[in-house]
Design a protein around this motif. Structure first.
Motif, PDB file in Angstrom:
ATOM      1  N   ARG A   1     -12.552 -50.922  30.818  1.00  0.00           N
ATOM      2  CA  ARG A   1     -13.606 -50.501  31.750  1.00  0.00           C
ATOM      3  C   ARG A   1     -13.632 -48.990  31.915  1.00  0.00           C
ATOM      4  O   ARG A   1     -14.649 -48.407  32.239  1.00  0.00           O
ATOM      5  N   GLU A   2     -12.476 -48.350  31.711  1.00  0.00           N
ATOM      6  CA  GLU A   2     -12.335 -46.911  31.940  1.00  0.00           C
ATOM      7  C   GLU A   2     -12.425 -46.163  30.609  1.00  0.00           C
ATOM      8  O   GLU A   2     -11.418 -46.010  29.921  1.00  0.00           O
ATOM      9  N   TRP A   3     -13.617 -45.705  30.261  1.00  0.00           N
ATOM     10  CA  TRP A   3     -13.866 -45.040  28.983  1.00  0.00           C
ATOM     11  C   TRP A   3     -13.814 -43.516  29.138  1.00  0.00           C
ATOM     12  O   TRP A   3     -14.357 -42.973  30.090  1.00  0.00           O
ATOM     13  N   THR A   4     -13.244 -42.833  28.143  1.00  0.00           N
ATOM     14  CA  THR A   4     -13.302 -41.374  28.094  1.00  0.00           C
ATOM     15  C   THR A   4     -14.713 -40.914  27.725  1.00  0.00           C
ATOM     16  O   THR A   4     -15.204 -39.918  28.239  1.00  0.00           O
ATOM     17  N   TYR A   5     -15.355 -41.649  26.819  1.00  0.00           N
ATOM     18  CA  TYR A   5     -16.709 -41.310  26.357  1.00  0.00           C
ATOM     19  C   TYR A   5     -17.635 -42.508  26.616  1.00  0.00           C
ATOM     20  O   TYR A   5     -18.070 -43.189  25.676  1.00  0.00           O
ATOM     21  N   PRO A   6     -17.966 -42.784  27.887  1.00  0.00           N
ATOM     22  CA  PRO A   6     -18.708 -44.003  28.223  1.00  0.00           C
ATOM     23  C   PRO A   6     -20.141 -44.049  27.710  1.00  0.00           C
ATOM     24  O   PRO A   6     -20.710 -45.135  27.599  1.00  0.00           O
ATOM     25  N   LEU A   7     -20.718 -42.899  27.383  1.00  0.00           N
ATOM     26  CA  LEU A   7     -22.103 -42.879  26.901  1.00  0.00           C
ATOM     27  C   LEU A   7     -22.189 -42.958  25.382  1.00  0.00           C
ATOM     28  O   LEU A   7     -23.295 -43.007  24.829  1.00  0.00           O
ATOM     29  N   ILE A   8     -21.038 -42.949  24.700  1.00  0.00           N
ATOM     30  CA  ILE A   8     -21.038 -42.945  23.237  1.00  0.00           C
ATOM     31  C   ILE A   8     -20.247 -44.121  22.663  1.00  0.00           C
ATOM     32  O   ILE A   8     -20.787 -44.938  21.915  1.00  0.00           O
ATOM     33  N   GLN A   9     -18.965 -44.217  22.996  1.00  0.00           N
ATOM     34  CA  GLN A   9     -18.111 -45.183  22.297  1.00  0.00           C
ATOM     35  C   GLN A   9     -18.485 -46.655  22.517  1.00  0.00           C
ATOM     36  O   GLN A   9     -18.433 -47.427  21.563  1.00  0.00           O
ATOM     37  N   PRO A  10     -18.910 -47.080  23.704  1.00  0.00           N
ATOM     38  CA  PRO A  10     -19.356 -48.477  23.810  1.00  0.00           C
ATOM     39  C   PRO A  10     -20.548 -48.788  22.898  1.00  0.00           C
ATOM     40  O   PRO A  10     -20.651 -49.890  22.355  1.00  0.00           O
ATOM     41  N   ILE A  11     -21.415 -47.805  22.700  1.00  0.00           N
ATOM     42  CA  ILE A  11     -22.573 -47.992  21.815  1.00  0.00           C
ATOM     43  C   ILE A  11     -22.106 -48.112  20.359  1.00  0.00           C
ATOM     44  O   ILE A  11     -22.640 -48.911  19.590  1.00  0.00           O
ATOM     45  N   LEU A  12     -21.098 -47.324  19.982  1.00  0.00           N
ATOM     46  CA  LEU A  12     -20.552 -47.424  18.627  1.00  0.00           C
ATOM     47  C   LEU A  12     -19.952 -48.810  18.396  1.00  0.00           C
ATOM     48  O   LEU A  12     -20.140 -49.408  17.329  1.00  0.00           O
ATOM     49  N   ILE A  13     -19.256 -49.337  19.373  1.00  0.00           N
ATOM     50  CA  ILE A  13     -18.661 -50.676  19.230  1.00  0.00           C
ATOM     51  C   ILE A  13     -19.751 -51.739  19.163  1.00  0.00           C
ATOM     52  O   ILE A  13     -19.658 -52.668  18.361  1.00  0.00           O
ATOM     53  N   GLN A  14     -20.806 -51.601  19.968  1.00  0.00           N
ATOM     54  CA  GLN A  14     -21.933 -52.546  19.896  1.00  0.00           C
ATOM     55  C   GLN A  14     -22.526 -52.571  18.497  1.00  0.00           C
ATOM     56  O   GLN A  14     -22.835 -53.636  17.964  1.00  0.00           O
ATOM     57  N   GLU A  15     -22.713 -51.395  17.906  1.00  0.00           N
ATOM     58  CA  GLU A  15     -23.292 -51.329  16.563  1.00  0.00           C
ATOM     59  C   GLU A  15     -22.350 -51.934  15.543  1.00  0.00           C
ATOM     60  O   GLU A  15     -22.778 -52.649  14.634  1.00  0.00           O
ATOM     61  N   PHE A  16     -21.060 -51.661  15.675  1.00  0.00           N
ATOM     62  CA  PHE A  16     -20.056 -52.273  14.793  1.00  0.00           C
ATOM     63  C   PHE A  16     -20.147 -53.804  14.874  1.00  0.00           C
ATOM     64  O   PHE A  16     -20.186 -54.486  13.845  1.00  0.00           O
TER      65      PHE A  16
END
Length: 143
Positions: free
Chosen positions: A122-137
Motif C-alpha cells: 500500500r505504501e509506494w515510493t512512486y505511487p503515480l508510476i509503479q502501480p501502472i507499470l505492474i498493471q501493464e505487466f
C-alpha cells in the motif's frame, strides 16, 4: 503525470530500467534506507551500458539477486516532473520481469531490505508510476 507504453523506441532514449520481480511466487519490493515506502527494483542507465545490463545491475544491487531469469516486457515513458526528471519532459525506460531464484545473504546498496509480498504493498515510493507499470505487466502476461 502521464505514463505511456510502447513496443520499442530508439535505444539512445532509454534512460531507466524497472524490473518487476517475483521470488517464491511472491512480489519482490525494495525499501530504501531513507524512506518508509516500497519500490520495484530499478534505476538509471550508466554511460556505455546497455539497457539490459542496467536492468541486471540494478536488480543485483537493489535486491541481492544472484540467480535469476530476466525478460523484456515493453518500453514505458513518464511525462511530468518527478524526483528523477526535473524537466518534466517525456523520459523513457525499459520494463523487465525477473524471476529470482536466489539472493545474496546481505545487501550492499542504499536499499535497507527487500520484502516478499503476497499482495502489492500500500505504501509506494512512486505511487503515480509503479502501480501502472505492474498493471501493464499483468495485462500483457495474463491476457
Amino acid at each position: 503525470m502521464e505514463v505511456k507504453f510502447y513496443e520499442d523506441v530508439e535505444d539512445s532514449l532509454l534512460d531507466f530500467a524497472v524490473i518487476i520481480s517475483r521470488a517464491e511466487g511472491k512480489w519482490v519490493f525494495c525499501k530504501h534506507k531513507e524512506r518508509d515506502t516500497y519500490e520495484v527494483p530499478g534505476g538509471r542507465r550508466e554511460e556505455n551500458e546497455t539497457i539490459l545490463d542496467t536492468a541486471k545491475r540494478e536488480l543485483k544491487e537493489e535486491t541481492g539477486a544472484i540467480d535469476f531469469t530476466i525478460e523484456k516486457i515493453c518500453v514505458y515513458s513518464v511525462t511530468g516532473k518527478t524526483r528523477v526528471n526535473k524537466s518534466g519532459e517525456e523520459s523513457y525506460g525499459m520494463l523487465y520481469y525477473a524471476d529470482i531464484k536466489e539472493f545474496e545473504k546481505e545487501l550492499h546498496s542504499e536499499i535497507e531490505k527487500i520484502e516478499l509480498f503476497d499482495e502489492l504493498p500500500r505504501e509506494w515510493t512512486y505511487p503515480l508510476i509503479q502501480p501502472i507499470l505492474i498493471q501493464e505487466f499483468l495485462r500483457r502476461t495474463q491476457g
